[in-house]
Scaffold this active site. Structure first.
Site, PDB file in Angstrom:
ATOM      1  N   GLU A 418       6.265  22.179 -26.689  1.00  0.00           N
ATOM      2  CA  GLU A 418       5.776  22.184 -28.070  1.00  0.00           C
ATOM      3  C   GLU A 418       6.014  23.536 -28.750  1.00  0.00           C
ATOM      4  OE1 GLU A 418       2.376  18.793 -28.134  1.00  0.00           O
ATOM      5  OE2 GLU A 418       1.830  20.659 -27.132  1.00  0.00           O
ATOM      6  N   GLU A 488       4.776  13.350 -21.124  1.00  0.00           N
ATOM      7  CA  GLU A 488       3.329  13.191 -21.216  1.00  0.00           C
ATOM      8  C   GLU A 488       3.061  11.787 -21.733  1.00  0.00           C
ATOM      9  OE1 GLU A 488       1.243  16.129 -23.524  1.00  0.00           O
ATOM     10  OE2 GLU A 488       2.455  17.770 -22.753  1.00  0.00           O
TER      11      GLU A 488
END
Length: 957
Positions: A418, A488
């Site tokens: 991220e 994820e």
């Protein structure tokens, strides 16, 4: 007048990775070169700002006798009973102004001092290095008054040459650690901000001619069964592998027949790298990782990752983990059928990777890089797209790769997490591809796959995952040709995750889908004397994200959650399904490499949940991907005639390094015949006398129709319709999914404050009928509810009929009846167990006879919420009552009301009352994983629609 000179702290806000540290190299323990651990008790002084104190504490002879003490490895905010500040939890928001590279003047700074004696037999030849394995977030180092340098990169190793500075006898090591630095902008991971020296500090002797660095290249050719070994080293030496009769010079390749390394068969060969100065032990695993035919293949076979994201965490020591805690993690993963780990979001302690090599886990090793907070400004000024920061990014990539390059378990290098996109990430990928072309590069944020070898996403919903599997997801041509993983998915926060089995079905259906990694391994609860476990906001943080830090498959104390039990069942490596009527069981080996020779199989036959006979089952050693049908024995003759079923288990045939013989790896159940339903004729009639109604063994209030007792068992609160549950983290959902956050929508509708209006109480010839309307205040929707009581003189049946009124636009949380018992402790039931289950998380619920106490029925989520339901219950006994259901039902019992559970923020908020509250539910809404991922799939919605269900009550006294 004199003025105190403020020491220079410009390095704190310098975007460079630091100065003075040696180039990164492989992490290893020498067989014969000396080392000295500097872990233990250090003197400690905390200052509020980076420049509050001068550097005199680093000088020899400085008196730190009045300083406090901290333990290294450790975080100072987790020591000193709050005297050294507090932890801060944020998911992605920076806890300081976003003004790169600057950080606040209020910058907690910890001066650490360690006086150590150099052993009298410490070698005088060669040199020495001082190694720090992890310091958050910026450190400046002195030895015997001489500054060595400063560094950033919290989860990365840094070494300094100190041979000429060491003295016989006493030596003084001084380390100044700043909580905030320019490096903090690169470390915005979803975790606690915890400053300190949290990994090992070690002094290493470097003999003349020692191994400077080395790179083990050990490939495997699956077509020939041969492995090729080449060990590159900075100095000349020899490589010896006795089991393979290898004795070659460094840099020289040799090819021999070998057993390959895989996560299922983690074969390691012990070797030695010998130079003139030292001998270094090697643990060599031969395997080849390639991108071929649009798939990630290891040793010629496509791999299905059944993984988890793992933060390093201990509820008392934070990220300062000892070897046994790391081993406990790995053993738990292996025992629950996991085969892969993503080291979110930084390289772990290197000993953890040793364990992955030894026990067998595929690893995505992730760089210590995340800049998630820049999303708040649309990624403006993001360091990964700013050339000034590129040296720091490359330094972090190099320190990861060089330290960990000799681990066969690592199949991917991940650029970080991220951090948006930018030139710096491209530079990292290019450097990694050049340095280690034998592994693949991963990064989730690169949706166009410019820099990566795999299309990676997080929290893609089921329907999108299926489109990706079908290559109907659009995107660039390059992306469509790449394999897909969910780095994820299935957010394991609180009660959940739901939908795991549905994801796994997709992963196994489409070759392109190569599995995924659950978020995440462990709840990051901080042990707290008053709260049990603390989470975000419990330390008075200015900004925090609450219990979002508690989203693991194991609780903070590493007790497996129901989510881990469910995941184990969903990903089990052997699939067992059967035809009970014909006595056939079909066994499928779902492993990628290993056959079934390590497993033994057993069958058992149950009648009404009790095993009446069992035995071993002969199953061939099926190779990976192969199936076979096996005949079960003739079912045993039993005169009871109850519900019959088969259970088949796959067990470890022998002890392994990770579990003992008999450990259950997989299981399957299948019915022999239908369940006989509870029924009896309604022979008794209700009798009204003196304000009470008697019906068989039961008394009722004649005015309200409320049940008062059954066969002498007092009922503290009459059974009545209940639709509310204490919303789970997944019910409450993520803030960006406003249209499907059912916890919020349920509250808006008022389902947590339903009102019950009595319409009539009717004592008929064969039944007591109570008619009500159940509805929320301020709304026109409602549920017409009819309770019909009948009896045969000994037993009591409650039939419930529910008819919705109005426009119900949301599903119901639950639908059933709730009542209270003044006394209940021991519980026994025939149904799903032993743990909790919900409509989309019930794969691991095994039908049988189970026992518990009311207290042990509860699941101790860090933030209390709906929990503890048992599925497919035929009957339950507690508090002197036996309750049978038609059809099967969901059962919950607790010593507090749903409303009290809903109001609690920590476990310690829950106090047992005088009543045990029992829920008998016809239906429950699914749980999903909407705290960050998708909500329940439509098939797990509990729709408001007409329904009837019944329960039969009798006494056990």
């Amino acid at each position: 007048m004199s003025f105190r000179t403020t020491p220079s702290v410009d390095y704190v806000e310098d975007v460079s990775p630091g100065s003075g540290a040696l180039p990164p190299r492989a992490w290893y323990a020498s067989s014969d070169a000396r080392s000295l651990s500097l872990n233990g008790s250090w003197r400690f002084r905390l200052s509020a700002t980076a420049g509050a104190e001068d550097d005199s504490f680093a000088e020899e002879g400085y008196d730190a006798g009045n300083w406090a003490e901290v333990t290294v490895p450790g975080h100072w905010v987790l020591q000193g009973d709050g005297a050294f500040g507090s932890p801060i939890y944020t998911n992605h928001l920076y806890p300081f102004p976003v003004d790169p590279p600057y950080v606040p003047t209020e910058n907690p700074t910890g001066d650490h001092l360690r006086v150590f004696d150099l052993p009298s037999d410490w070698p005088s030849d060669g040199g020495a290095v001082l190694r720090f394995d992890g310091v958050e977030s910026c450190a400046r180092v002195w030895l015997n008054g001489t500054e060595l340098g400063e560094f950033k990169g919290s989860r990365l190793a840094h070494e300094f040459a100190v041979g000429e500075l060491l003295k016989p006898g006493s030596n003084v090591l001084a380390v100044r650690v700043h909580q905030w630095s320019a490096g903090s902008y690169l470390e915005d991971q979803d975790q606690w901000w915890l400053p300190g020296i949290f990994r090992d500090v070690t002094l290493l002797h470097r003999p003349a001619g020692s191994v400077a660095d080395f790179f083990v290249h050990a490939s495997y050719d699956h077509t020939t069964g041969e492995g090729t070994l080449r060990v590159d080293s900075g100095v000349d030496g020899r490589v010896l592998v006795p089991a393979l009769d290898i004795d070659v010079a460094t840099g020289e390749p040799v090819t021999v027949a070998v057993e390959p390394w895989t996560a299922e068969t983690p074969k390691l060969y012990d070797g030695v790298l010998a130079t003139d100065g030292e001998r270094v032990p090697l643990r060599i695993g031969f395997r080849t990782v390639v991108l071929e035919d649009g798939l990630v293949k290891v040793n010629g076979t496509a791999v299905l990752f059944k993984g988890v994201n793992r933060h390093e965490w201990h509820p008392e020591r934070g990220r300062a983990l000892d070897l046994e805690t790391m081993r406990e993690d790995v053993l738990l993963m292996k025992r629950h059928n996991l085969n892969a780990v993503r080291t979110s979001h930084y390289p772990p302690h290197p000993a953890f990777l040793d364990l992955c090599d030894e026990y067998g886990l595929w690893v995505i090793d992730e760089c210590d890089l995340e800049t998630h907070g820049f999303t708040e400004q649309d990624w403006r000024d993001n360091p990964v797209d700013d050339d000034r920061w590129t040296p720091a990014l490359l330094d972090r990539a190099a320190r990861m790769v060089e330290r960990d390059k000799n681990h066969p378990s690592i199949v991917f290098w991940s650029l970080g997490n991220e951090a948006g996109t930018g030139r710096g990430l491209t530079a990292m990928a290019e450097w990694i591809h050049g340095r280690d072309p034998e592994r693949l590069v991963h990064y989730e944020g690169d949706w166009n796959c410019r820099d990566t070898d795999v299309y990676s996403r997080m929290y893609a919903f089921h329907d999108e995952v299926e489109k990706i599997g079908q290559q109907l997801d659009g995107g660039t041509h390059k992306r469509r040709e790449l394999p897909f993983i969910q780095c994820e998915y299935a957010h394991a926060m609180g009660n959940g995750p739901g939908g795991l089995a549905d994801y796994q079905e997709l992963f196994e259906k489409y070759d392109r889908l190569q599995g995924g990694f659950i978020w995440e391994w462990i709840d990051h609860g901080v042990k707290h004397a008053e709260l049990g476990y603390a989470y975000g906001g419990d330390f008075g943080e200015e900004l925090h994200d609450g219990n979002f830090v508690c989203d693991g498959l194991v609780f903070p104390d590493r007790t497996p959650s129901p989510g881990l039990i469910e995941y184990k069942k969903v990903i089990e490596p052997v699939h067992i399904e059967g035809d009970g009527a014909n006595g056939i069981v079909r066994i499928t080996n779902k492993q990628d490499f290993a056959d079934l020779s390590a497993l033994a199989f057993e069958w058992s036959c149950q009648v009404d949940g009790e095993t009446v006979e069992s035995g071993s089952l002969s199953v061939p050693a099926l190779v990976a991907g192969e199936s076979a049908e096996v005949k079960l024995p003739e079912p045993p003759v039993d005169g009871r005639g109850g519900e019959r079923q088969w259970t088949v288990r796959a067990l470890l045939a022998n002890d392994t390094s990770w579990a003992a013989k008999g450990h259950v790896v997989a299981w399957g159940q299948f019915a022999v015949g239908a369940r006989p339903l509870p029924s009896f004729p309604a022979t008794d009639r209700p009798v009204v006398e003196e304000g009470r109604i008697t019906l068989g063994p039961a008394w009722f209030d004649a005015r309200t129709g409320a049940l008062l007792s059954i066969g002498g068992v007092e009922v503290g609160a009459t059974p009545r319709l209940d639709v509310w549950r204490a919303p789970t983290d997944n019910d409450d959902g993520a803030e960006w999914q406003t249209d499907t956050r059912y916890g919020m929508l349920w509250r808006t509708l008022g389902l947590h404050r339903m009102r019950h209006r009595l319409v009539s109480v009717e004592a008929g010839d064969d039944a007591l009928t109570v008619r009500t309307r159940v509805a929320p205040a301020a709304r026109e929707v409602g549920l017409d509810t009819v309770y019909r009581w009948t009896s045969d003189g000994e037993r009591l049946r409650l039939s419930v009929s529910v008819t919705p009124e109005g426009d119900w636009t949301v599903p119901l949380p639950r639908l059933g009846v709730r009542f209270g018992l003044p006394e209940a402790d021991r519980v026994e039931w025939f149904g799903g167990g032993p743990g909790e289950a919900y409509p989309d998380s019930r794969t691991a619920s095994m039908v049988g006879r189970w026992q518990s106490t009311v207290d042990r029925l509860q699941t101790p989520y860090v933030r209390p919420q709906e929990n503890g339901a048992r599925a497919d219950v035929r009957w339950v006994e507690l508090g002197g009552l036996r309750i049978e259901g038609d059809p099967e039902f969901w059962f919950t019992a607790r010593r507090w009301t749903t409303e009290q559970l809903d109001a609690a923020q920590h476990r310690t908020d829950l106090a047992a009352g005088d009543t045990v509250w029992v829920n008998l539910d016809h239906g429950l809404h699914g749980v999903g994983s909407q705290s960050c991922g998708p909500g329940p799939l439509p098939q797990y919605f509990l729709k408001a629609e007409p329904v009837e269900f019944s329960f039969v009550f009798s006494t056990t006294r």
